[in-house]
Design a protein around this motif. Structure first.
Motif, PDB file in Angstrom:
ATOM      1  N   GLY A 146       0.694  -6.072 -11.653  1.00  0.00           N
ATOM      2  CA  GLY A 146       1.415  -7.161 -11.076  1.00  0.00           C
ATOM      3  C   GLY A 146       0.563  -7.286  -9.611  1.00  0.00           C
ATOM      4  N   PRO A 147       0.713  -8.482  -8.902  1.00  0.00           N
ATOM      5  CA  PRO A 147       0.113  -8.739  -7.639  1.00  0.00           C
ATOM      6  C   PRO A 147       0.743  -7.804  -6.609  1.00  0.00           C
ATOM      7  N   GLY A 148       1.992  -7.476  -6.592  1.00  0.00           N
ATOM      8  CA  GLY A 148       2.718  -6.743  -5.534  1.00  0.00           C
ATOM      9  C   GLY A 148       2.074  -5.329  -5.579  1.00  0.00           C
ATOM     10  N   THR A 149       1.855  -4.792  -7.033  1.00  0.00           N
ATOM     11  CA  THR A 149       1.547  -3.331  -7.203  1.00  0.00           C
ATOM     12  C   THR A 149      -0.139  -3.485  -6.875  1.00  0.00           C
ATOM     13  N   LEU A 150      -0.860  -4.287  -7.267  1.00  0.00           N
ATOM     14  CA  LEU A 150      -2.295  -4.580  -6.770  1.00  0.00           C
ATOM     15  C   LEU A 150      -2.467  -4.404  -5.466  1.00  0.00           C
TER      16      LEU A 150
END
Lengths: 111, 226
Positions: free
Chosen positions: A51-55
């Motif tokens: 996900g963008p937050g994880t990335l």
């Protein structure tokens, strides 16, 4: 479709289970990439949908530790590249994981 | 949906947004919006806040817990002896609920009258009321704590004696007010194991560490703002 579990397949799954940072480092190992390209690359080689937050959590940590760095670009999409310290870190982590994977697979075959 | 993703991205810390905000928004613009990405961004923002703002308080809290537990381990062990007394209401209200209230009030009065030292002795009413032939009864746990097993037993015996003497006084003079009958169910034990207040001291250390860390972070922020 079935396929035999290879050393490489298993290793990527082990990485995916451990840390998104390693996936980002692996993605940048051969070339600089921006965030969206990293997500697509990681999905392709590891089958992991970051996900963008994880990335960006991983990118933030890696940049703070000096393992990756931003590349000057006119594009609004900011590319990153792996640093020498990042390459050493990735190599150490993969070697360690490789040993675990090889041992696990060998023991499974012997069982 | 993309608007929601962008709104979620605003939840990141200001300093983080200043560094990564623009490229993060560009990434969001290229994504096929999904609800799971909204959750992922919210979680990412939360983690970023915790890692940036709470690092010092959390570190100090962990240090406080460790220090509190370590101090406890250096302190002498505490032995606790216990005894159990059955308390019955010999007269009073007929209604069951009123009897329960009455026995609690009467037992509390007796404990207060027996002047038990709260620092050494813990006498607690068992919360589980039982019925005995229609009479309200309760169990009174009496505990004595000290640095050695025999002393802890003596403290429990002293507490029991104080309670029983109060009952005698109550029988002679104030019996009608107290209306209690005590029966010793379990004699004071000679404890074989000891304990230390590691949990309590660790918790105190953790809270203090968290408070100090919070104050330091607040002061640092004010100074930076000034």
């Amino acid at each position: 479709m079935t396929h035999a579990t290879t050393w490489r397949d298993t290793q990527w799954h082990v990485i995916a289970m451990t840390d998104p940072s390693l996936l980002v480092l692996a993605s940048l190992a051969n070339d600089e990439k921006h965030g969206y390209a990293m997500m697509a690359d990681i999905r392709a080689f590891a089958g992991v949908d970051l996900g963008p937050g994880t990335l960006y959590g991983a990118i933030t940590r890696l940049e703070e530790r000096g393992l990756i760095e931003p590349v000057q670009s006119d594009d609004r999409r900011q590319p990153y590249r792996i640093t020498a310290a990042g390459k050493r870190h990735l190599n150490e982590q993969l070697s360690s994981l490789g040993a675990i994977v090889r041992t696990g697979l060998r023991r499974l075959r012997e069982a | 949906m993309r608007t929601i993703l962008r709104a979620a991205a605003r939840l990141y810390p200001r300093a983080w947004r200043a560094r990564y905000g623009e490229e993060f928004d560009v990434l969001i613009d290229h994504l096929t919006p999904r609800w799971r990405d909204v959750l992922n961004i919210i979680l990412g923002a939360l983690i970023m806040h915790i890692s940036r703002l709470a690092a010092l308080p959390v570190a100090l809290a962990i240090g406080g817990v460790t220090l509190g537990a370590a101090v406890s381990m250096l302190m002498p062990p505490v032995y606790t002896s216990s005894a159990r007394v059955l308390v019955q209401l010999t007269n009073g209200p007929v209604d069951e609920s009123e009897r329960v209230l009455s026995i609690r009030a009467a037992t509390d009065a007796v404990l207060k009258q027996s002047a038990i030292d709260k620092k050494v002795i813990a006498a607690t009413l068992d919360q589980q009321f039982k019925r005995d032939g229609g009479l309200g009864v309760t169990l009174l746990d009496v505990q004595g704590s000290a640095g050695s097993a025999p002393t802890a037993k003596q403290e429990t015996e002293k507490a029991l004696g104080a309670i029983m003497r109060t009952n005698l006084v109550a029988s002679n003079g104030q019996a009608q007010n107290a209306g209690l009958r005590f029966t010793l169910l379990e004699l004071p034990t000679l404890p074989v194991t000891s304990h230390r207040d590691s949990t309590r001291n660790g918790a105190i250390g953790g809270v203090l560490g968290l408070a100090v860390g919070g104050v330091v972070v607040l002061l640092a922020r004010r100074r930076k703002a000034a």
